[in-house]
Design a protein around this motif. Structure first.
Motif, PDB file in Angstrom:
ATOM      1  N   PHE A   1      25.330  56.674  21.509  1.00 34.97           N
ATOM      2  CA  PHE A   1      26.156  57.176  20.409  1.00 34.97           C
ATOM      3  C   PHE A   1      27.093  58.297  20.852  1.00 34.97           C
ATOM      4  CE2 PHE A   1      22.874  55.153  17.674  1.00 34.97           C
ATOM      5  CZ  PHE A   1      23.728  54.272  17.024  1.00 34.97           C
ATOM      6  N   SER A   2      26.639  59.162  21.743  1.00 33.28           N
ATOM      7  CA  SER A   2      27.479  60.246  22.243  1.00 33.28           C
ATOM      8  C   SER A   2      28.682  59.691  23.025  1.00 33.28           C
ATOM      9  CB  SER A   2      26.657  61.163  23.145  1.00 33.28           C
ATOM     10  OG  SER A   2      27.480  62.111  23.767  1.00 33.28           O
ATOM     11  N   THR A   3      28.427  58.747  23.907  1.00 37.94           N
ATOM     12  CA  THR A   3      29.505  58.182  24.723  1.00 37.94           C
ATOM     13  C   THR A   3      30.427  57.313  23.874  1.00 37.94           C
ATOM     14  OG1 THR A   3      28.041  58.244  26.635  1.00 37.94           O
ATOM     15  CG2 THR A   3      30.027  56.894  26.829  1.00 37.94           C
ATOM     16  N   LYS A   4      29.870  56.578  22.923  1.00 39.26           N
ATOM     17  CA  LYS A   4      30.700  55.769  22.026  1.00 39.26           C
ATOM     18  C   LYS A   4      31.656  56.672  21.245  1.00 39.26           C
ATOM     19  CE  LYS A   4      30.526  52.347  18.366  1.00 39.26           C
ATOM     20  NZ  LYS A   4      29.688  51.548  17.466  1.00 39.26           N
ATOM     21  N   SER A   5      31.146  57.794  20.754  1.00 39.16           N
ATOM     22  CA  SER A   5      31.988  58.740  20.024  1.00 39.16           C
ATOM     23  C   SER A   5      33.085  59.309  20.928  1.00 39.16           C
ATOM     24  CB  SER A   5      31.115  59.869  19.467  1.00 39.16           C
ATOM     25  OG  SER A   5      31.904  60.840  18.845  1.00 39.16           O
ATOM     26  N   LEU A   6      32.722  59.658  22.160  1.00 40.54           N
ATOM     27  CA  LEU A   6      33.709  60.160  23.119  1.00 40.54           C
ATOM     28  C   LEU A   6      34.796  59.116  23.373  1.00 40.54           C
ATOM     29  CD1 LEU A   6      34.754  62.161  25.281  1.00 40.54           C
ATOM     30  CD2 LEU A   6      33.197  61.022  26.895  1.00 40.54           C
TER      31      LEU A   6
ATOM     32  N   VAL B   1      33.044  54.301  36.215  1.00 41.07           N
ATOM     33  CA  VAL B   1      34.468  54.653  36.292  1.00 41.07           C
ATOM     34  C   VAL B   1      35.303  53.673  35.469  1.00 41.07           C
ATOM     35  CG1 VAL B   1      36.470  54.825  37.828  1.00 41.07           C
ATOM     36  CG2 VAL B   1      34.291  55.855  38.505  1.00 41.07           C
ATOM     37  N   ILE B   2      35.076  52.388  35.645  1.00 46.10           N
ATOM     38  CA  ILE B   2      35.863  51.377  34.926  1.00 46.10           C
ATOM     39  C   ILE B   2      35.585  51.432  33.426  1.00 46.10           C
ATOM     40  CG2 ILE B   2      36.228  48.882  34.632  1.00 46.10           C
ATOM     41  CD1 ILE B   2      35.873  48.664  37.703  1.00 46.10           C
ATOM     42  N   SER B   3      34.338  51.720  33.041  1.00 42.87           N
ATOM     43  CA  SER B   3      34.042  51.812  31.606  1.00 42.87           C
ATOM     44  C   SER B   3      34.778  52.981  30.975  1.00 42.87           C
ATOM     45  CB  SER B   3      32.534  51.915  31.372  1.00 42.87           C
ATOM     46  OG  SER B   3      32.025  53.150  31.815  1.00 42.87           O
ATOM     47  N   TYR B   4      34.896  54.103  31.694  1.00 40.32           N
ATOM     48  CA  TYR B   4      35.671  55.238  31.190  1.00 40.32           C
ATOM     49  C   TYR B   4      37.154  54.889  31.120  1.00 40.32           C
ATOM     50  CZ  TYR B   4      32.385  59.121  30.702  1.00 40.32           C
ATOM     51  OH  TYR B   4      31.401  59.970  30.264  1.00 40.32           O
ATOM     52  N   GLN B   5      37.680  54.265  32.165  1.00 41.69           N
ATOM     53  CA  GLN B   5      39.100  53.900  32.182  1.00 41.69           C
ATOM     54  C   GLN B   5      39.456  53.010  30.999  1.00 41.69           C
ATOM     55  OE1 GLN B   5      39.275  52.168  36.125  1.00 41.69           O
ATOM     56  NE2 GLN B   5      40.505  53.870  36.872  1.00 41.69           N
ATOM     57  N   ASN B   6      38.547  52.114  30.650  1.00 41.20           N
ATOM     58  CA  ASN B   6      38.803  51.167  29.564  1.00 41.20           C
ATOM     59  C   ASN B   6      38.178  51.590  28.235  1.00 41.20           C
ATOM     60  OD1 ASN B   6      40.251  48.944  30.969  1.00 41.20           O
ATOM     61  ND2 ASN B   6      38.425  49.062  32.246  1.00 41.20           N
TER      62      ASN B   6
ATOM     63  N   LEU C   1      38.777  59.448  22.588  1.00 42.20           N
ATOM     64  CA  LEU C   1      39.783  59.270  23.634  1.00 42.20           C
ATOM     65  C   LEU C   1      40.766  58.168  23.268  1.00 42.20           C
ATOM     66  CD1 LEU C   1      37.463  59.534  26.777  1.00 42.20           C
ATOM     67  CD2 LEU C   1      39.125  61.239  26.003  1.00 42.20           C
ATOM     68  N   GLN C   2      40.263  57.095  22.661  1.00 41.65           N
ATOM     69  CA  GLN C   2      41.121  55.978  22.243  1.00 41.65           C
ATOM     70  C   GLN C   2      42.120  56.448  21.182  1.00 41.65           C
ATOM     71  OE1 GLN C   2      40.902  52.682  23.449  1.00 41.65           O
ATOM     72  NE2 GLN C   2      42.774  52.312  22.330  1.00 41.65           N
ATOM     73  N   GLU C   3      41.628  57.200  20.189  1.00 38.63           N
ATOM     74  CA  GLU C   3      42.492  57.699  19.120  1.00 38.63           C
ATOM     75  C   GLU C   3      43.596  58.605  19.652  1.00 38.63           C
ATOM     76  OE1 GLU C   3      39.820  59.629  16.417  1.00 38.63           O
ATOM     77  OE2 GLU C   3      38.896  57.729  15.796  1.00 38.63           O
ATOM     78  N   LYS C   4      43.277  59.390  20.685  1.00 45.44           N
ATOM     79  CA  LYS C   4      44.243  60.321  21.261  1.00 45.44           C
ATOM     80  C   LYS C   4      45.028  59.697  22.416  1.00 45.44           C
ATOM     81  CE  LYS C   4      41.337  64.200  20.029  1.00 45.44           C
ATOM     82  NZ  LYS C   4      40.441  65.245  20.523  1.00 45.44           N
ATOM     83  N   ASN C   5      44.735  58.421  22.686  1.00 43.71           N
ATOM     84  CA  ASN C   5      45.386  57.692  23.784  1.00 43.71           C
ATOM     85  C   ASN C   5      45.249  58.429  25.124  1.00 43.71           C
ATOM     86  OD1 ASN C   5      46.658  55.441  24.834  1.00 43.71           O
ATOM     87  ND2 ASN C   5      48.698  56.330  24.585  1.00 43.71           N
TER      88      ASN C   5
END
Length: 164
Positions: free
Chosen positions: A87-92, A35-40, A96-100
């Motif tokens: 690689f899949s999660t890094k891309s996701l 959860v925290i890794s997704y949040q950040n 998400l970061q680019e789209k804030n």
């Protein structure tokens, strides 16, 4: 009053407390760490929950449209390993970061089953907030096979994903 509380966003450098809610010294904390890794959008925190030598992600064969996507990747058995998951999660996370966008997995009801001192299967319902695709809710059940590794930390070795 909250002086002794642990703040995961500002831990004391080099010190992980025993009661740390994301310490992998407790198998259930893999959920908190995910959860925290997704949040950040933190890929390093995310992959720290996975056993790099034995991890397998197993997709739900009933997930519509998945077979075509996996075949494009050269995957024919509805599963992939650590490298593909990384690689899949890094891309996701980068997207998400680019789209804030902050995407939070919500783990709901479930149970745990222990197999000796070194293997726990954690079964939980899940969904995402906000939805992964606007207007489309992704939810299902996940089975995490979590093993105690040689370093005494618990990591996921098998992730079975069942989409509703």
């Amino acid at each position: 009053m909250f002086i002794s509380c642990w703040n995961p966003f500002s831990p004391k450098e080099g010190k992980m407390q025993e009661t740390n809610p994301i310490s992998l010294k407790d198998p259930l904390n893999v959920l908190n760490r995910i959860v925290i890794s997704y949040q950040n959008r933190d890929i390093d925190l995310y992959v720290s929950t996975l056993d790099s030598s034995d991890f397998v992600f197993v997709f739900d064969s009933k997930d519509e449209g998945l077979l075509e996507y996996l075949e494009q990747l050269g995957i024919t058995d509805y599963s992939w390993g650590y490298t593909e998951e990384y690689f899949s999660t890094k891309s996701l996370f980068q997207s998400l970061q680019e789209k804030n966008i902050v995407l939070i997995p919500i783990f709901g009801a479930g149970y745990e089953q222990s197999y000796g001192d070194t293997l726990v299967v954690i079964v939980r319902s899940y969904s995402f907030e906000p939805p992964v695709i606007e207007g489309e809710i992704v939810e299902g059940t996940v089975n995490f096979w979590v093993r105690k590794c040689e370093d005494g930390l618990w990591r996921i070795i098998r992730w079975l994903d069942f989409v509703r």
